[in-house]
Design a protein around this motif. Structure first.
Motif, PDB file in Angstrom:
ATOM      1  N   ILE A 176       0.875  -1.166   0.000  1.00 35.70           N
ATOM      2  CA  ILE A 176       0.000   0.000   0.000  1.00 35.70           C
ATOM      3  C   ILE A 176       0.915   1.219   0.000  1.00 35.70           C
ATOM      4  CG2 ILE A 176      -1.783   1.312   1.209  1.00 35.70           C
ATOM      5  CD1 ILE A 176      -2.510  -1.322   2.684  1.00 35.70           C
ATOM      6  N   LYS A 177       0.804   2.029  -1.037  1.00 37.27           N
ATOM      7  CA  LYS A 177       1.543   3.290  -1.068  1.00 37.27           C
ATOM      8  C   LYS A 177       0.589   4.369  -0.563  1.00 37.27           C
ATOM      9  CE  LYS A 177       4.020   6.557  -3.934  1.00 37.27           C
ATOM     10  NZ  LYS A 177       4.464   6.906  -5.292  1.00 37.27           N
ATOM     11  N   ILE A 178       0.996   5.082   0.476  1.00 35.74           N
ATOM     12  CA  ILE A 178       0.184   6.135   1.058  1.00 35.74           C
ATOM     13  C   ILE A 178       0.770   7.469   0.608  1.00 35.74           C
ATOM     14  CG2 ILE A 178      -0.707   7.168   3.189  1.00 35.74           C
ATOM     15  CD1 ILE A 178       0.638   3.741   3.535  1.00 35.74           C
ATOM     16  N   LEU A 179      -0.052   8.250  -0.072  1.00 41.80           N
ATOM     17  CA  LEU A 179       0.393   9.566  -0.511  1.00 41.80           C
ATOM     18  C   LEU A 179       0.517  10.477   0.709  1.00 41.80           C
ATOM     19  CD1 LEU A 179      -1.806   9.903  -3.725  1.00 41.80           C
ATOM     20  CD2 LEU A 179       0.597   9.212  -3.561  1.00 41.80           C
ATOM     21  N   PRO A 180       1.357  11.506   0.627  1.00 37.62           N
ATOM     22  CA  PRO A 180       1.566  12.374   1.789  1.00 37.62           C
ATOM     23  C   PRO A 180       0.267  12.978   2.327  1.00 37.62           C
ATOM     24  CG  PRO A 180       3.225  12.811   0.122  1.00 37.62           C
ATOM     25  CD  PRO A 180       2.211  11.885  -0.501  1.00 37.62           C
ATOM     26  N   HIS A 181       0.151  12.984   3.651  1.00 37.20           N
ATOM     27  CA  HIS A 181      -0.968  13.604   4.364  1.00 37.20           C
ATOM     28  C   HIS A 181      -0.359  14.357   5.538  1.00 37.20           C
ATOM     29  CE1 HIS A 181      -4.281  13.938   7.243  1.00 37.20           C
ATOM     30  NE2 HIS A 181      -5.097  13.829   6.211  1.00 37.20           N
TER      31      HIS A 181
ATOM     32  N   GLU B 290      -1.087  15.275   8.474  1.00 35.02           N
ATOM     33  CA  GLU B 290      -1.176  14.788   9.850  1.00 35.02           C
ATOM     34  C   GLU B 290      -0.737  13.330  10.013  1.00 35.02           C
ATOM     35  OE1 GLU B 290      -4.521  14.270  13.378  1.00 35.02           O
ATOM     36  OE2 GLU B 290      -5.013  15.400  11.570  1.00 35.02           O
ATOM     37  N   TYR B 291      -1.233  12.452   9.179  1.00 27.62           N
ATOM     38  CA  TYR B 291      -1.029  11.016   9.387  1.00 27.62           C
ATOM     39  C   TYR B 291       0.268  10.476   8.799  1.00 27.62           C
ATOM     40  CZ  TYR B 291      -5.959  11.259  10.564  1.00 27.62           C
ATOM     41  OH  TYR B 291      -7.153  11.601  11.135  1.00 27.62           O
ATOM     42  N   CYS B 292       0.728  11.098   7.720  1.00 28.96           N
ATOM     43  CA  CYS B 292       1.869  10.530   7.001  1.00 28.96           C
ATOM     44  C   CYS B 292       2.514  11.642   6.163  1.00 28.96           C
ATOM     45  CB  CYS B 292       1.333   9.393   6.139  1.00 28.96           C
ATOM     46  SG  CYS B 292       2.547   8.358   5.394  1.00 28.96           S
ATOM     47  N   PRO B 293       3.176  12.607   6.813  1.00 35.86           N
ATOM     48  CA  PRO B 293       3.648  13.805   6.112  1.00 35.86           C
ATOM     49  C   PRO B 293       4.540  13.543   4.897  1.00 35.86           C
ATOM     50  CG  PRO B 293       3.881  14.070   8.485  1.00 35.86           C
ATOM     51  CD  PRO B 293       3.469  12.653   8.239  1.00 35.86           C
ATOM     52  N   GLU B 294       5.345  12.523   4.956  1.00 38.43           N
ATOM     53  CA  GLU B 294       6.263  12.240   3.855  1.00 38.43           C
ATOM     54  C   GLU B 294       5.689  11.236   2.859  1.00 38.43           C
ATOM     55  OE1 GLU B 294       9.207  13.873   3.665  1.00 38.43           O
ATOM     56  OE2 GLU B 294       8.533  14.926   5.474  1.00 38.43           O
TER      57      GLU B 294
ATOM     58  N   LYS C 285       1.435   1.997  12.391  1.00 39.49           N
ATOM     59  CA  LYS C 285       1.488   3.255  13.144  1.00 39.49           C
ATOM     60  C   LYS C 285       1.070   4.478  12.339  1.00 39.49           C
ATOM     61  CE  LYS C 285       4.338   1.371  16.671  1.00 39.49           C
ATOM     62  NZ  LYS C 285       3.668   0.117  16.636  1.00 39.49           N
ATOM     63  N   ILE C 286       0.189   4.267  11.338  1.00 36.38           N
ATOM     64  CA  ILE C 286      -0.447   5.366  10.621  1.00 36.38           C
ATOM     65  C   ILE C 286      -1.854   5.429  11.192  1.00 36.38           C
ATOM     66  CG2 ILE C 286      -1.181   6.262   8.381  1.00 36.38           C
ATOM     67  CD1 ILE C 286       1.156   4.498   7.208  1.00 36.38           C
ATOM     68  N   ASN C 287      -2.058   6.337  12.128  1.00 37.45           N
ATOM     69  CA  ASN C 287      -3.252   6.327  12.971  1.00 37.45           C
ATOM     70  C   ASN C 287      -4.456   7.021  12.338  1.00 37.45           C
ATOM     71  OD1 ASN C 287      -1.996   4.867  15.062  1.00 37.45           O
ATOM     72  ND2 ASN C 287      -0.940   6.727  15.686  1.00 37.45           N
ATOM     73  N   ILE C 288      -4.916   6.457  11.240  1.00 34.37           N
ATOM     74  CA  ILE C 288      -6.107   6.966  10.562  1.00 34.37           C
ATOM     75  C   ILE C 288      -7.291   6.879  11.527  1.00 34.37           C
ATOM     76  CG2 ILE C 288      -6.662   4.703   9.541  1.00 34.37           C
ATOM     77  CD1 ILE C 288      -7.629   6.247   7.043  1.00 34.37           C
ATOM     78  N   GLU C 289      -8.191   7.854  11.430  1.00 37.19           N
ATOM     79  CA  GLU C 289      -9.376   7.821  12.284  1.00 37.19           C
ATOM     80  C   GLU C 289     -10.238   6.612  11.927  1.00 37.19           C
ATOM     81  OE1 GLU C 289     -11.545  11.407  13.299  1.00 37.19           O
ATOM     82  OE2 GLU C 289     -10.010  12.540  12.224  1.00 37.19           O
TER      83      GLU C 289
ATOM     84  N   ILE D 104      -3.102   4.890  -2.146  1.00 37.27           N
ATOM     85  CA  ILE D 104      -4.247   5.554  -1.511  1.00 37.27           C
ATOM     86  C   ILE D 104      -3.893   6.976  -1.103  1.00 37.27           C
ATOM     87  CG2 ILE D 104      -5.244   3.401  -0.644  1.00 37.27           C
ATOM     88  CD1 ILE D 104      -4.274   4.427   2.211  1.00 37.27           C
ATOM     89  N   GLU D 105      -4.938   7.775  -1.023  1.00 36.84           N
ATOM     90  CA  GLU D 105      -4.835   9.133  -0.497  1.00 36.84           C
ATOM     91  C   GLU D 105      -5.811   9.235   0.663  1.00 36.84           C
ATOM     92  OE1 GLU D 105      -5.769  13.697  -1.928  1.00 36.84           O
ATOM     93  OE2 GLU D 105      -5.513  12.144  -3.439  1.00 36.84           O
ATOM     94  N   ILE D 106      -5.347   9.745   1.781  1.00 38.37           N
ATOM     95  CA  ILE D 106      -6.228   9.987   2.928  1.00 38.37           C
ATOM     96  C   ILE D 106      -6.733  11.422   2.780  1.00 38.37           C
ATOM     97  CG2 ILE D 106      -6.409  10.111   5.436  1.00 38.37           C
ATOM     98  CD1 ILE D 106      -3.937   8.187   5.542  1.00 38.37           C
ATOM     99  N   PRO D 107      -8.059  11.617   2.694  1.00 39.55           N
ATOM    100  CA  PRO D 107      -8.572  12.977   2.524  1.00 39.55           C
ATOM    101  C   PRO D 107      -8.147  13.899   3.665  1.00 39.55           C
ATOM    102  CG  PRO D 107     -10.296  11.363   2.121  1.00 39.55           C
ATOM    103  CD  PRO D 107      -9.131  10.625   2.701  1.00 39.55           C
ATOM    104  N   LYS D 108      -8.091  15.181   3.352  1.00 41.28           N
ATOM    105  CA  LYS D 108      -7.646  16.174   4.323  1.00 41.28           C
ATOM    106  C   LYS D 108      -8.578  16.259   5.519  1.00 41.28           C
ATOM    107  CE  LYS D 108      -6.045  20.918   4.556  1.00 41.28           C
ATOM    108  NZ  LYS D 108      -5.754  22.131   3.800  1.00 41.28           N
TER     109      LYS D 108
END
Length: 112
Positions: free
Chosen positions: A4-9, A11-15, A35-39, A98-102
Motif C-alpha cells: 500500500i503506497k500512502i500519498l503524503p498527508h 497529519e497522518y503521514c507527512p512524507e 502506526k499510521i493512525n487513521i481515524e 491511496i490518499e487519505i482525505p484532508k
C-alpha cells in the motif's frame, strides 16, 4: 506481499510511505498496524466514514464495496468515484495507492 503506497498527508503521514499488507487485510488494519493512525471512530464496524480513503491505483484488486459501505460513503467529505472506507476495503494480490482525505466529518477527534 502486496504494498500500500500512502500519498503524503499533513497529519497522518507527512512524507508519504509504503507498507506491506497480506491479501485479506483491510487497508485500515494495515495502516494502524504500521502506526499510521487513521481515524476509525466506529472501530471498523462500517458505521461511520472517518476511515475514508481515495484509491488512486489498484481499485480493481480490492473486494467490491457492499451497499452499506456505499450508503455511508455518500456522507463522506471529498467523495470521489474511487472512494472506499478503509475498514471495508480488503487487499487483494496487487499493490494499491491511496490518499487519505484532508478532512473527515468527525468533529470530535478520538484517540484510538
Amino acid at each position: 506481499m502486496p504494498v500500500i503506497k500512502i500519498l503524503p498527508h499533513a497529519e497522518y503521514c507527512p512524507e508519504g510511505t509504503q507498507i506491506s499488507a497480506p491479501a485479506g487485510t483491510s487497508i485500515c488494519e494495515a495502516l494502524l498496524d504500521n502506526k499510521i493512525n487513521i481515524e476509525h471512530a466506529c472501530d471498523m464496524s462500517c458505521a461511520c466514514t472517518t476511515c475514508h480513503v481515495i484509491v488512486r491505483e489498484g481499485l480493481n484488486s480490492l473486494n467490491e464495496a457492499e451497499e452499506t459501505e456505499e450508503d455511508l460513503l455518500d456522507r463522506a467529505w471529498g467523495l470521489e468515484p474511487n472512494s472506499r472506507l478503509s475498514c471495508q476495503a480488503f487487499m487483494g494480490k496487487q499493490d494499491v495507492v491511496i490518499e487519505i482525505p484532508k478532512y473527515t466529518i468527525n468533529h470530535a477527534k478520538e484517540n484510538h
